[in-house]
Enzyme design. Structure first.
Site, PDB file in Angstrom:
ATOM      1  N   GLY A  61       0.854  -1.182   0.000  1.00 35.48           N
ATOM      2  CA  GLY A  61       0.000   0.000   0.000  1.00 35.48           C
ATOM      3  C   GLY A  61       0.889   1.230   0.000  1.00 35.48           C
ATOM      4  O   GLY A  61       1.973   1.219   0.577  1.00 35.48           O
TER       5      GLY A  61
ATOM      6  N   GLY B 268       0.091  -4.845   1.126  1.00 37.57           N
ATOM      7  CA  GLY B 268      -1.191  -4.573   0.483  1.00 37.57           C
ATOM      8  C   GLY B 268      -1.398  -5.383  -0.787  1.00 37.57           C
ATOM      9  O   GLY B 268      -2.535  -5.695  -1.157  1.00 37.57           O
TER      10      GLY B 268
END
Lengths: 407, 676
Positions: free
Chosen positions: A100, A144
């Site tokens: 992420g 992520g």
């Protein structure tokens, strides 16, 4: 827009993305913002298959807020669209997705929490998706990126796959539903992978169950072409198509997966302290480079992160994917608020910004962290604007059995 | 119109099916859409925080419990099976008795290697004792056999050494016991004597020439019976025996004897036979032992209460043989507490499964073409299960109280502990069997499958009403203790001060002639009603016993004759004592959703107690009021219906420890599942 992402792989930042120059290019971007965002996730349609390509290769496809929003939008739409039967997710370049993008997160606490809220919602949607998702993991899959793929029904690893959950080195914890999927790995492998951030290759991913298939990258174009023609959501059919391109990779001799007995003995211990002391006892019994390296890795990680991560994985083992994400969101809100510890910000500074790779964790030792402090991370944030994660409702769908089993 | 259409369709199907034409010409019947399993989590809401509720009812060591659940969940030794896409952990009860025993032992070794028993005997803190209880509660959810094997080793064998032994026994045996270098068992019961331990026949003499005790089984009825661990694994045992010194019987004493060597060979002069296959608990190797003048060193007498000098003189600090005997029963208290608290968790397993099933299984439509009704939406189904849920919550609070009472024990509290543990052990284990039976029936045919656990649990846990004190005998002891308390208070002309009988000092509570809903839900009224029954029965029991005595009967005989009142009184004491712990637990909470739902559960528990016939039989409740109570119960049941899922989720039992019918039972029973 940003030059930071959660990944432990060094890579070249494109010059135009450096923060000092950001303002100069900002106005140009603004004009093309919508276009730009849509380019971060490329969409192709082939009969009833939709191919989504994460398209920020220079950032190793790190998930931006916009990408997450776009993926959510697409996934929600495809679920309702009878013409869509299969979703394929892949990455452009040498990564599937390195994590992420945490720039916004570190800069602004509220926006950061909002980023995680969206991301975890996407994770839940993928985990409970009524149509099969095939993720082609031909490269880096971290943080992520793991959350955007491993919850789906089919995960195809290749000889280029590199998986890791490196959060504890960054002052964070394995999130994006990792407390669900790591805790389901055999024995106590999940604790090992989650606490040490150890990297796994494609063969190891398949062996432990993170991947469902292994296909040599050379065969990927053929596999994708075959999937374009499927026109079915039938798991047996899709699985048999992937099977045609599968190979059985062999584990490297020094693979950590061959050390499961040691991992089980050590990582089943009740506390992080006991895990470390058991590892240290093992080292005395047999001089072993891998065990010493594991001890070193654990000693370099944020002590707070280690404690939260262990507890989170352990709780996750006994919960469905929804409650796992709700708990992880509570924890990440506490992390973002920085009242209990600022290790995440320090980790970002040391690993991503200053790159001195020498974070000063606070508290600096495991013994200095009281159980009650760890408890706080798992409690509801009792402030009005910090709501619990609200998971999207799934009751209107006739969920397939493999999804029901995850709830 | 719809109905006509359906009829036509059915008729068409019949005609097509019975048509003799070749199968190729028969149009394929369209298959009916399968019933859709919808997970209850998606439709039911949690009105309170289930984690908070779990903390409250588990009471302690929640994280420790989850760690242990996790250890079991991740191990192949604990027999994981996949069904409906989920993993379930449960022993394979289809294995032979020998295989089950072998697996129980393997599981113990696994847990020992993981450090589960670390400090259990070598650390002496309240925290360790509570941790032990938590672990037994978790292990008991997986399997009764493993819990009993460990209970014999850690509560009975070790408890005897801790309580009856002195320092050199502790130093010599406890560390090796914690590490399983020795495996202990506990030989008390004989074929001819179970509850009446004072009359056991095994006899031990002392040989001062060699400084040894000689233990002997003088008759067949003196064989040690039901000795857990003896048939297969145990290396050592505690032997309960009469001690005969120079022709004088000094009463029951406890000795340590080795029965197997380290390689598992039975020692000389010991004979061991198996108790055979049982209705449950086949993972425990219950055996029978005969001692043929077995010689053990003088130090093997557990001598905290009494000793024999090297030249053969009997020495005891406790002169009264009654008291000496009572002291020997102390380790049974720990076991009894453990049995009581473990029983509660089996009720939780049964209810979690039956209620989850009732939230996903439908039967009968109210009108044609309407969807069938969810089992738990039938008031009758609510009435069957939800009062049992309230009872289980009440037992949880009472169990936590009992554990605290035990770990904080003092010499002064020993009588209270004995009475409360006896009463709770009997009540909880009886309740548990009743709850499991109702849950089994509530699951219909699915309840009959071993994989769905409830039926099997009945067999596995039935023994709880018998071992460590037969329930009926324990309840008689409760009534006897209450009687003694009454007599003592009268004699000294003093107020009641213990066993929760303080309410006897106050004026008689008055039950209103017309009970309103608000009164019925008021905890003060509920307490008054329960105290009234206990008080009334105690008065009657005292009167009955003294009447027999006035006619010249012995006290013991008077007691035997007044058994009906004794039984009612025992139950009245238990219900009141349990209720009191519920009220106290509720009082610790700030007002909010958690307290609201507990208030309903508390009222439901109190009102089902008020349904006991004793209230009518002795006129504590009028016939009208009894009917009002019954109506109110159905009302509370319907109010608790929306909380049913949250209330069983709060038990904190991981999904893997429930069963396939608690989840997607359609997928678990699909054709493709049958192919694996």
């Amino acid at each position: 827009m940003t030059n930071m992402s959660i990944c432990l792989v060094d890579y070249e930042f494109p010059a135009f993305l450096l923060a000092s120059q950001l303002n100069q290019v900002w106005h140009i971007w603004e004009d093309h913002l919508c276009f730009f965002i849509s380019l971060q996730v490329l969409v192709e349609a082939h009969s009833s298959a939709r191919i989504l390509t994460l398209n920020r290769p220079k950032q190793l496809n790190a998930l931006s807020f916009q990408m997450i929003s776009r993926l959510l939008e697409l996934f929600f739409a495809y679920e309702e669209d009878p013409n869509v039967k299969l979703v394929i997710l892949k990455g452009k370049g040498r990564a599937f997705c390195a994590g992420g993008d945490v720039a916004a997160v570190v800069r602004d606490t509220r926006a950061g929490a909002n980023f995680f809220l969206k991301e975890y919602t996407l994770n839940y949607l993928m985990a409970t998706y009524i149509k099969p998702q095939v993720s082609i993991l031909n490269g880096i899959v971290m943080g992520g990126g793991a959350g955007a793929s491993l919850h789906g029904r089919f995960r195809v690893a290749t000889e280029n796959s590199v998986f890791a959950m490196p959060e504890t080195a960054l002052g964070l914890f394995p999130d994006v539903g990792a407390s669900y999927f790591l805790s389901r790995l055999p024995g106590f492998f999940g604790e090992y992978v989650g606490l040490t951030g150890s990297r796994l290759d494609g063969a190891e991913m398949l062996a432990c169950g993170l991947a469902t298939h292994f296909v040599p990258s050379a065969k990927l174009p053929m596999l994708e072409a075959a999937l374009y023609e499927v026109d079915s959501s039938d798991l047996v059919i899709i699985s048999s198509i992937i099977d045609q391109y599968c190979e059985q990779p062999s584990l490297k001799e020094q693979s950590v997966y061959n050390r499961l007995d040691v991992i089980d003995r050590c990582f089943s211990q009740k506390t992080v302290e006991e895990i470390l002391s058991t590892l240290e006892r093992e080292v005395v019994h047999q001089m072993d480079g891998w065990i010493s390296a594991t001890i070193q890795t654990l000693k370099k990680a944020s002590p707070t992160s280690l404690k939260i991560s262990l507890r989170s994985i352990r709780e996750g083992r006994l919960q469905g994917v929804g409650p796992c994400l709700v708990r992880e969101y509570r924890i990440v809100c506490h992390v973002m608020r920085g009242e209990l510890s600022k290790d995440f910000f320090e980790g970002c500074r040391a690993i991503l910004l200053d790159k001195d790779r020498n974070p000063k964790w606070e508290p600096s030792k495991l013994e200095l962290i009281a159980d009650s402090t760890v408890d706080c991370y798992f409690s509801k944030v009792n402030i009005e604007e910090w709501e619990d994660l609200k998971l999207p409702t799934r009751s209107k769908f006739n969920l397939p059995p493999y999804v029901i089993a995850k709830l | 119109m719809d109905r006509a259409f359906q009829r036509a369709k059915i008729l068409t199907n019949h005609l097509l099916q019975s048509s003799p034409s070749s199968p190729a010409q028969t149009p394929a019947l369209s298959s009916n859409a399968c019933l859709n399993y919808s997970p209850p989590e998606l439709s039911e809401n949690y009105a309170f925080d289930i984690n908070e509720m779990r903390k409250l009812i588990d009471g302690h060591h929640v994280e420790e419990r989850d760690w242990l659940f996790g250890l079991i969940r991740q191990s192949k030794v604990f027999n994981p099976r996949v069904s409906g896409g989920r993993v379930f952990m449960s022993p394979n009860y289809n294995q032979s008795m020998e295989q089950q025993r072998e697996m129980t032992w393997k599981r113990i070794v696994y847990l020992q290697e993981r450090g589960v028993f670390k400090g259990w005997l070598t650390e002496k803190e309240e925290e360790v004792e509570m941790r032990k209880f938590a672990c037994f509660e978790v292990l008991g959810i997986f399997d009764h056999s493993i819990s009993i094997k460990l209970g014999v080793h850690f509560f009975l064998w070790s408890g005897a050494i801790q309580f009856f032994g002195t320092k050199h026994h502790h130093d010599k045996w406890l560390r090796d016991t914690e590490n399983f270098l020795i495996k202990g068992c506990f030989a008390m019961t004989e074929l001819g004597h179970g509850s009446n331990v004072r009359s056991i026949e095994t006899v031990t003499t002392y040989d001062s020439n060699t400084g040894e005790f000689v233990i002997n089984t003088p008759s067949e009825s003196a064989q040690k019976y039901w000795i857990g661990g003896a048939a297969k694994h145990a290396t050592h045992t505690i032997v309960f025996s009469q001690l005969n010194i120079n022709g004088t019987n000094q009463g029951v004493h406890a000795f340590i004897a080795q029965i197997r060597d380290a390689d598992g060979n039975i020692c000389p002069n010991i004979r061991i036979a198996d108790c055979g296959h049982k209705i449950g608990l086949n993972g425990v190797d219950n055996g029978r032992i005969w001692f043929d003048n077995v010689r053990v060193p003088r130090e093997n007498l557990l001598n905290s209460v009494a000793d024999v000098s090297p030249d053969g003189k009997y020495l005891s600090s406790i002169k009264d043989p009654d008291q000496r005997f009572a002291a020997f029963l102390a380790p049974l208290t720990a076991g009894r507490v453990n049995i009581a608290v473990t029983a509660v968790y089996q009720s939780k397993v049964g209810l979690a499964i039956a209620i989850r099933y009732a939230l996903t299984r439908r039967a009968f439509s109210l009108k044609p073409n309407e969807p069938e009704v969810l089992l738990l939406d039938y008031p009758s189904h609510q009435r069957r299960l939800l009062p049992l849920l309230a009872k289980t919550y009440a037992m949880s609070f009472a169990a936590n109280y009992l554990k605290m009472l035990y770990v904080k024990r003092t010499p002064q509290s020993s009588k209270t502990i004995h009475v409360v543990s006896s009463s709770f052990k009997a009540t909880f284990t009886w309740n548990n069997m009743q709850i499991l039976q109702e849950c089994r029936e509530a699951c219909g045919g699915q309840g009959l499958k071993t994989e769905n656990r409830i039926g099997q649990l009945k067999g596995e846990y039935d023994v709880q009403s018998t071992f460590e004190g037969d329930n009926n005998i324990l309840m008689q002891q409760v009534s006897k203790a209450l009687l003694a308390e009454y007599v003592a208070a009268q004699k000294r002309n003093k107020a009641f001060q213990s066993l929760g009988l303080e309410h006897m000092n106050k004026p008689y509570p008055v039950i209103p002639s017309q009970l309103a809903s608000t009164t019925l839900r008021c905890s003060q009224f509920q307490m008054d009603a329960l105290c009234l029954r206990e008080r009334d029965l105690l008065n009657r029991f005292v009167a009955d016993v003294s009447q027999y005595q006035a006619k010249g009967e012995s006290k013991a005989h008077a007691f035997i004759m007044s058994y009906q009142l004794a039984e009612d009184l025992g139950r009245a004491f238990s219900d009141r004592a349990i209720f009191q712990t519920f009220v106290e637990a509720e009082a610790t909470l700030a007002s909010g959703s958690l307290k609201d739902v507990l208030g309903k559960l508390r009222s439901l528990y109190a009102l089902i107690c008020l349904e006991d016939v004793a209230f009518l039989r002795y006129g504590c409740l009028s016939v009208d009021n009894a009917a009002t109570v019954r109506r109110e119960i159905t009302k509370i049941c319907s109010e608790l219906r929306p909380h049913a899922l949250a209330l069983v989720s709060s038990f904190g039992i991981p999904d893997a420890f429930l069963s396939p019918i608690a989840f997607n039972w359609i997928d678990a029973n699909s054709w493709s599942s049958a192919q694996h």
